[in-house]
Design a protein around this motif. Structure first.
Motif, PDB file in Angstrom:
ATOM      1  N   GLY A   1      12.334  25.291   3.629  1.00  0.00           N
ATOM      2  CA  GLY A   1      11.730  25.471   4.983  1.00  0.00           C
ATOM      3  C   GLY A   1      10.366  24.855   5.319  1.00  0.00           C
ATOM      4  N   GLU A   2      10.191  23.831   4.309  1.00  0.00           N
ATOM      5  CA  GLU A   2       8.648  23.240   4.544  1.00  0.00           C
ATOM      6  C   GLU A   2       9.099  21.605   4.333  1.00  0.00           C
ATOM      7  N   ASN A   3       8.262  20.773   4.821  1.00  0.00           N
ATOM      8  CA  ASN A   3       8.359  19.533   4.700  1.00  0.00           C
ATOM      9  C   ASN A   3       8.349  19.192   3.059  1.00  0.00           C
ATOM     10  N   GLY A   4       9.052  17.934   2.906  1.00  0.00           N
ATOM     11  CA  GLY A   4       8.881  17.588   1.413  1.00  0.00           C
ATOM     12  C   GLY A   4       7.925  16.460   1.273  1.00  0.00           C
ATOM     13  N   SER A   5       7.896  16.014   0.062  1.00  0.00           N
ATOM     14  CA  SER A   5       6.924  14.875  -0.186  1.00  0.00           C
ATOM     15  C   SER A   5       7.578  13.641  -0.245  1.00  0.00           C
ATOM     16  N   GLY A   6       6.817  12.507   0.433  1.00  0.00           N
ATOM     17  CA  GLY A   6       7.138  11.091   0.488  1.00  0.00           C
ATOM     18  C   GLY A   6       6.465  10.440  -0.183  1.00  0.00           C
ATOM     19  N   LEU A   7       7.066   9.169  -0.613  1.00  0.00           N
ATOM     20  CA  LEU A   7       6.372   7.970  -1.129  1.00  0.00           C
ATOM     21  C   LEU A   7       6.250   6.706  -0.149  1.00  0.00           C
ATOM     22  N   HIS A   8       5.604   6.837   1.006  1.00  0.00           N
ATOM     23  CA  HIS A   8       5.807   5.795   1.967  1.00  0.00           C
ATOM     24  C   HIS A   8       5.103   4.385   1.782  1.00  0.00           C
ATOM     25  N   ILE A   9       5.957   3.364   1.634  1.00  0.00           N
ATOM     26  CA  ILE A   9       5.732   2.155   1.283  1.00  0.00           C
ATOM     27  C   ILE A   9       5.265   0.940   2.346  1.00  0.00           C
TER      28      ILE A   9
ATOM     29  N   GLY B   1       0.835  -1.126  -0.025  1.00  0.00           N
ATOM     30  CA  GLY B   1      -0.081  -0.164  -0.060  1.00  0.00           C
ATOM     31  C   GLY B   1       0.923   1.230   0.027  1.00  0.00           C
ATOM     32  N   ALA B   2       0.544   2.313  -0.956  1.00  0.00           N
ATOM     33  CA  ALA B   2       1.302   3.391  -0.979  1.00  0.00           C
ATOM     34  C   ALA B   2       0.581   4.630  -0.439  1.00  0.00           C
ATOM     35  N   GLU B   3       1.482   5.630  -0.052  1.00  0.00           N
ATOM     36  CA  GLU B   3       1.024   6.990   0.676  1.00  0.00           C
ATOM     37  C   GLU B   3       1.831   7.759  -0.075  1.00  0.00           C
ATOM     38  N   CYS B   4       1.244   8.673  -1.105  1.00  0.00           N
ATOM     39  CA  CYS B   4       1.877   9.168  -2.178  1.00  0.00           C
ATOM     40  C   CYS B   4       1.530  10.848  -1.661  1.00  0.00           C
ATOM     41  N   GLU B   5       2.479  11.799  -1.524  1.00  0.00           N
ATOM     42  CA  GLU B   5       2.415  13.404  -1.210  1.00  0.00           C
ATOM     43  C   GLU B   5       2.622  13.992  -2.573  1.00  0.00           C
ATOM     44  N   PHE B   6       2.068  15.188  -2.578  1.00  0.00           N
ATOM     45  CA  PHE B   6       2.387  16.047  -3.594  1.00  0.00           C
ATOM     46  C   PHE B   6       2.028  17.406  -3.496  1.00  0.00           C
ATOM     47  N   PHE B   7       2.708  18.500  -4.091  1.00  0.00           N
ATOM     48  CA  PHE B   7       2.184  19.862  -3.838  1.00  0.00           C
ATOM     49  C   PHE B   7       1.395  20.355  -5.030  1.00  0.00           C
TER      50      PHE B   7
ATOM     51  N   GLN C   1       0.332  21.257   0.094  1.00  0.00           N
ATOM     52  CA  GLN C   1       0.850  19.695   0.212  1.00  0.00           C
ATOM     53  C   GLN C   1      -0.413  18.824   0.217  1.00  0.00           C
ATOM     54  N   HIS C   2      -0.540  17.830  -0.478  1.00  0.00           N
ATOM     55  CA  HIS C   2      -1.734  16.777  -0.130  1.00  0.00           C
ATOM     56  C   HIS C   2      -1.299  15.500  -0.286  1.00  0.00           C
ATOM     57  N   GLU C   3      -2.286  14.763   0.088  1.00  0.00           N
ATOM     58  CA  GLU C   3      -1.960  13.178   0.278  1.00  0.00           C
ATOM     59  C   GLU C   3      -3.295  12.488   0.126  1.00  0.00           C
ATOM     60  N   VAL C   4      -3.342  11.467  -0.756  1.00  0.00           N
ATOM     61  CA  VAL C   4      -4.653  10.670  -1.166  1.00  0.00           C
ATOM     62  C   VAL C   4      -3.845   9.348  -0.830  1.00  0.00           C
ATOM     63  N   ASP C   5      -4.593   8.426   0.055  1.00  0.00           N
ATOM     64  CA  ASP C   5      -4.067   6.937   0.245  1.00  0.00           C
ATOM     65  C   ASP C   5      -5.021   6.053  -0.354  1.00  0.00           C
TER      66      ASP C   5
ATOM     67  N   GLU D   1      -9.418   1.699  -4.832  1.00  0.00           N
ATOM     68  CA  GLU D   1     -10.398   1.865  -3.601  1.00  0.00           C
ATOM     69  C   GLU D   1      -9.593   2.853  -2.898  1.00  0.00           C
ATOM     70  N   VAL D   2     -10.188   4.350  -2.854  1.00  0.00           N
ATOM     71  CA  VAL D   2      -9.454   5.543  -2.141  1.00  0.00           C
ATOM     72  C   VAL D   2      -9.913   5.163  -0.625  1.00  0.00           C
ATOM     73  N   GLU D   3      -8.919   5.326   0.499  1.00  0.00           N
ATOM     74  CA  GLU D   3      -9.051   5.180   1.706  1.00  0.00           C
ATOM     75  C   GLU D   3      -9.209   6.462   2.466  1.00  0.00           C
ATOM     76  N   THR D   4      -8.376   7.312   2.196  1.00  0.00           N
ATOM     77  CA  THR D   4      -8.424   8.668   2.881  1.00  0.00           C
ATOM     78  C   THR D   4      -7.908   9.745   1.688  1.00  0.00           C
ATOM     79  N   SER D   5      -8.102  11.018   2.068  1.00  0.00           N
ATOM     80  CA  SER D   5      -7.207  12.193   1.417  1.00  0.00           C
ATOM     81  C   SER D   5      -7.447  13.182   2.406  1.00  0.00           C
ATOM     82  N   HIS D   6      -6.506  14.033   2.347  1.00  0.00           N
ATOM     83  CA  HIS D   6      -6.376  15.035   3.275  1.00  0.00           C
ATOM     84  C   HIS D   6      -5.169  16.146   3.055  1.00  0.00           C
ATOM     85  N   HIS D   7      -5.065  17.230   3.560  1.00  0.00           N
ATOM     86  CA  HIS D   7      -4.170  18.369   3.241  1.00  0.00           C
ATOM     87  C   HIS D   7      -2.897  17.729   4.236  1.00  0.00           C
ATOM     88  N   GLU D   8      -1.597  17.906   3.688  1.00  0.00           N
ATOM     89  CA  GLU D   8      -0.542  17.609   4.512  1.00  0.00           C
ATOM     90  C   GLU D   8       0.050  18.824   5.230  1.00  0.00           C
ATOM     91  N   VAL D   9       1.235  18.469   5.689  1.00  0.00           N
ATOM     92  CA  VAL D   9       1.722  19.385   6.762  1.00  0.00           C
ATOM     93  C   VAL D   9       2.158  20.764   6.132  1.00  0.00           C
TER      94      VAL D   9
END
Length: 441
Positions: free
Chosen positions: A234-242, A126-132, A190-194, A178-186
């Motif tokens: 000065g801001e968090n970067g985007s990850g691809l958590h596996i 399962g992947a968690e992919c962040e983007f701006f 920046q955003h994330e959709v899981d 099958e989208v589980e969650t989506s939200h604004h990131e830190v």
């Protein structure tokens, strides 16, 4: 999916164009578009392209390559016009002799999955992919002005990206996600959709499709979505958590309610974690493949810097989320979205399997915040660092036989060549920071 079903879907939905998609070594999505009339040729694996024009594929004297569609990947692209619609098929790349092309990242992942299956395992991811999301200028090019100034989990009207995320989720749902969650990131903008886990090959396909859909929806709103790891200072970067687990006989083998260590983990889970930790320095070149990637991997911005694991906090490289039973999983937090997902998952699986084969135990987990530890404390606990730049990561890759096998000799050779070229271009470039800092010396 079979040919008959696909043909019926095409006729019933007025599909006139089909994109035959594949991914190059650097993780860029490519495609050859065909009309409906050429579908039979595609089904019969007769669609060719010039492999010498794709960086890292083949030389000009051996350029003919063939696309073999994976029928299970057929989907209609929801953001395209509702008339004369567009669909896609993800393809494997073959040479003229009918053999899988060794430089096809999807093939390298398939090889790793075959090894796991021989050991009785199914690799689930399962992947968690962040983007701006950024504003664009009058010519449609991206600026560095974020679409919003919101923070973690903010809502409308502060969060201006809610409508975009909602449309992304709807589009992905229409495509079978099958989208589980989506939200604004830190970070601002920046955003994330899981989306739900699946077998590893589908997960890698889904990551590539996800990035395509996000960019397409952002463009529809006159905005630009980027998966650059660190676009803002000065801001968090985007990850691809596996998030990874191994299944055997229909059971998640990472779970053990009788774990003597009290973590609810099986011995295989500990071995898998150990394998990742042992090979992570070499994997970093694959997980974080750009010069910019290492501006994310710095202390103070939540991205992992130190090689350790934990069941309790998010500062280590590897985290074991609280869920147990069938949801037990190991989360690798270092990869970023510029990575080629096929190569990332191949490397993760091979490293984890190597740990299982060797029965190698990981060090003790670290429960306290590593970012707040002194260097002497980390040294006492045996906590090592990830490579802090691309050049160091490439040196580690060249030394690691397991990870080199995971990506294959062709990919390795071309990847190293392309990344050395990138490093040279970076060194030769005069950045705006340098001009501001030194021009008046």
């Amino acid at each position: 999916m079979d040919m008959e079903t696909i043909c019926k879907l095409i006729d019933d939905n007025d599909v006139q164009f089909i994109r035959l998609q594949f991914t190059d070594i650097l993780g860029h999505l490519k495609n050859v578009a065909i009309t409906k009339s050429q579908l039979e040729n595609a089904f019969n694996n007769k669609i060719m392209f010039d492999g010498s024009s794709i960086e890292g594929f083949v030389r000009i004297e051996e350029s003919d390559m063939y696309l073999r569609p994976d029928l299970d990947t057929f989907v209609i692209l929801p953001w395209r016009p509702s008339e004369e619609r567009v669909a896609r098929l993800i393809c494997d790349v073959y040479d003229p002799e009918g053999y899988p092309f060794q430089g096809d990242p999807r093939y390298q992942l398939k090889k790793a999955l075959e090894e796991a299956e021989e050991m009785g395992y199914i690799f689930q991811v399962g992947a968690e992919c962040e983007f701006f999301i950024f504003h664009t200028d009058e010519s449609g090019m991206s600026t560095n002005i974020t679409h919003d100034k919101s923070g973690y989990f903010d809502l409308e009207p502060i969060d201006l990206g809610g409508d975009i995320r909602r449309e992304i989720c709807l589009v992905l749902s229409k495509m079978g996600f099958e989208v589980e969650t989506s939200h604004h990131e830190v970070a601002v903008g920046q955003h994330e959709v899981d989306f739900k886990y699946s077998n590893a090959l589908k997960a890698a396909d889904n990551i590539m499709t996800f990035k395509l859909a996000v960019r397409a929806i952002a463009k529809k709103y006159g905005l630009c979505a980027t998966f650059m790891p660190k676009p803002l200072e000065g801001e968090n970067g985007s990850g691809l958590h596996i998030n990874m687990s191994l299944m055997k006989d229909g059971q998640n083998i990472f779970y053990d309610r009788n774990d003597p260590k009290g973590n609810g983990l099986s011995q295989e889970a500990y071995y898998f974690i150990s394998g990742i930790m042992e090979h992570i320095k070499a994997m970093t070149a694959i997980n974080n493949p750009t010069v910019n990637s290492y501006k994310r991997l710095i202390k103070g911005y939540e991205a992992p810097v130190y090689i350790c694991w934990s069941c309790k906090n998010r500062s280590p490289l590897i985290r074991v989320p609280a869920s147990r039973g069938c949801a037990t999983r190991v989360e690798l937090r270092s990869p970023d979205p510029t990575a080629n997902p096929y190569l990332v998952l191949a490397a993760c699986l091979k490293a984890g399997l190597d740990g299982i084969k060797k029965c190698s135990e990981p060090p003790e987990q670290v429960s306290s915040n590593i970012f707040k530890m002194k260097k002497s404390e980390r040294r006492k606990l045996g906590i090592d660092n990830l490579p802090d730049n691309l050049e160091k990561a490439l040196k580690e890759l060249k030394k690691d036989e397991v990870i080199k096998e995971a990506i294959g000799q062709h990919v390795l050779k071309c990847f190293l060549k392309l990344k050395k070229k990138e490093l040279k271009e970076f060194r030769n470039n005069i950045a705006a920071w340098e001009l501001n800092k030194y021009l008046n010396y």
